[in-house]
Enzyme design. Sequence first.
Site, PDB file in Angstrom:
ATOM      1  N   HIS A 143       0.860  -1.188   0.000  1.00 44.15           N
ATOM      2  CA  HIS A 143       0.000   0.000   0.000  1.00 44.15           C
ATOM      3  C   HIS A 143       0.895   1.237   0.000  1.00 44.15           C
ATOM      4  CE1 HIS A 143      -3.853   2.081   1.032  1.00 44.15           C
ATOM      5  NE2 HIS A 143      -3.005   2.985   1.495  1.00 44.15           N
TER       6      HIS A 143
ATOM      7  N   HIS B 251      -0.159   2.913  11.673  1.00 44.51           N
ATOM      8  CA  HIS B 251       0.961   3.836  11.690  1.00 44.51           C
ATOM      9  C   HIS B 251       0.831   4.879  12.797  1.00 44.51           C
ATOM     10  CE1 HIS B 251      -2.060   5.812   9.180  1.00 44.51           C
ATOM     11  NE2 HIS B 251      -1.420   6.960   9.269  1.00 44.51           N
TER      12      HIS B 251
ATOM     13  N   GLU C  51      -3.893  14.465  11.580  1.00 47.41           N
ATOM     14  CA  GLU C  51      -4.853  14.176  10.524  1.00 47.41           C
ATOM     15  C   GLU C  51      -6.291  14.426  10.977  1.00 47.41           C
ATOM     16  OE1 GLU C  51      -4.176  10.133   9.435  1.00 47.41           O
ATOM     17  OE2 GLU C  51      -2.022  10.417   9.105  1.00 47.41           O
TER      18      GLU C  51
ATOM     19  N   TYR D 247     -15.479   4.576   3.931  1.00 42.67           N
ATOM     20  CA  TYR D 247     -14.019   4.624   3.894  1.00 42.67           C
ATOM     21  C   TYR D 247     -13.499   3.218   4.127  1.00 42.67           C
ATOM     22  CZ  TYR D 247      -9.241   5.884   5.246  1.00 42.67           C
ATOM     23  OH  TYR D 247      -7.884   5.978   5.330  1.00 42.67           O
TER      24      TYR D 247
ATOM     25  N   HIS E 276      -6.848  12.153  14.325  1.00 43.66           N
ATOM     26  CA  HIS E 276      -5.726  11.342  14.787  1.00 43.66           C
ATOM     27  C   HIS E 276      -4.531  12.274  14.867  1.00 43.66           C
ATOM     28  CE1 HIS E 276      -8.281   8.168  12.681  1.00 43.66           C
ATOM     29  NE2 HIS E 276      -8.363   7.913  13.983  1.00 43.66           N
TER      30      HIS E 276
ATOM     31  N   HIS F 106      -2.993   4.751  14.764  1.00 43.65           N
ATOM     32  CA  HIS F 106      -4.302   4.502  14.175  1.00 43.65           C
ATOM     33  C   HIS F 106      -4.137   3.613  12.950  1.00 43.65           C
ATOM     34  CE1 HIS F 106      -2.635   8.233  12.515  1.00 43.65           C
ATOM     35  NE2 HIS F 106      -3.295   7.988  11.397  1.00 43.65           N
TER      36      HIS F 106
END
Length: 436
Positions: A288, A331, A337, A346, A361, A367
């Site tokens: 990803h 991460h 964010e 989502y 976050h 998260h």
Amino acid sequence: MTLRYMPGFGNDFETEALDGALPQGQNSPQRCAYGLYAEQLSGSPFTAPRGTNERSWLYRLRPSVKHVGRFREIELPHWKTAPHIVRHGLPLGQLRWDPTPIPDEALTFLTGMRTMTTAGDVFTQAGMAAHVYLATESMADEVFFNADGELLIVPQQGSLRLVTELGVIEIGPAEIAVIPRGTKFKAELVDGPSRGYVCENYGAKFTLPDRGPIGANCLANPRDFKTPAAAFEDKETPHRVVVKWCGGFHETTIGHSPLDVVAWHGNYAPYKYDLRNFSPVGAIAFDHPDPSIFTVLTAPSGEAGTANVDFVIFPERWLVAEHSFRPPWYHMNIMSEFMGLIYGRYDAKEEGFLPGGMSLHNCMLPHGPDTDAFAKASTAELKPVKLTGTMAFMFETRFPQLLTRYAADLPTLQDDYPACWSGLEKQFDKREDTGR
């Protein structure tokens, strides 16, 4: 009224609502056509490098010195500005809110602004604020300009007509508009009450991110940004002018509409963009990629590669990576964010994160996918899958985002949000080889 737009990002535009209103070959003739006044609107210091120098020349019925009068200080109590530090009693942690209901009361784009987070310091022109707006009526004979920063407006429900002094923009869900610092405008409702998000950027203005190895195409292409053609009001009725300056609000009353620019030229102007025109790139082999590939606009800081604020989206796209966990990885991030969902689901939070909702976050708080998303992605058949009917976004900043009391006290705050990770149990087995 048929709206007209000019394509391109950061172009030097010229436009006139009356033939011959725009001077040719010079900016400030001794006498302007139609008895207009010449005025420069500067978005950067005069001596800024050519690539970052922002200014437009406006030709208007009256100069802006006739728009300000004697100001009176007023209160817009729910609109906060950094630095804004309050003791709200909410412990540190990952946060998420359900959609904020649109109340059954008269609220304009201004009076319906609700600040969720602030970051940085408006006095040093660094940082941002994240807001949600709840509008039930149009601004009538009232205009606003923000001396603190530019406004990135993201409707989630209902459309807005933004009548600016440089032209008229209409936007609905999945579209955005940017109103430059100091530009006068009013917000009108097009199809009933409207709800959405606003990023107030105190720092360097938004620009397109460098593409690096991606090359000349994809992501947000410059041709898809639209700047309005000149349009003006010649109204001799009392108007209220509201300005935001260093976190305070001030008003004055004048006898005419200040949205009276008949012609203009330059590169400092409002614009709109349809997020569905974003051309995403991604992994076509494995892993990803970093979410930076979804950056639509970035406001740079003085440190290379570290944004004052990025505007990032997660649109419809194909997922084709092999041997890979396809949703975002878990991460911890030095950036902070603030996310919103315009429509759909989502992929990392298929339940609990609703259209019109928000999440925060903050810097160095871990998260990632919730328990169900992890289980699904870990066992899914890795055939090509297209994510459809989805549009999420993120305001990401280098500064910690401090919660307002309004955000902390919202009844829509999900007290049980961290429980979405409670099912992530230890799966370690030293006898098992799970390599590919």
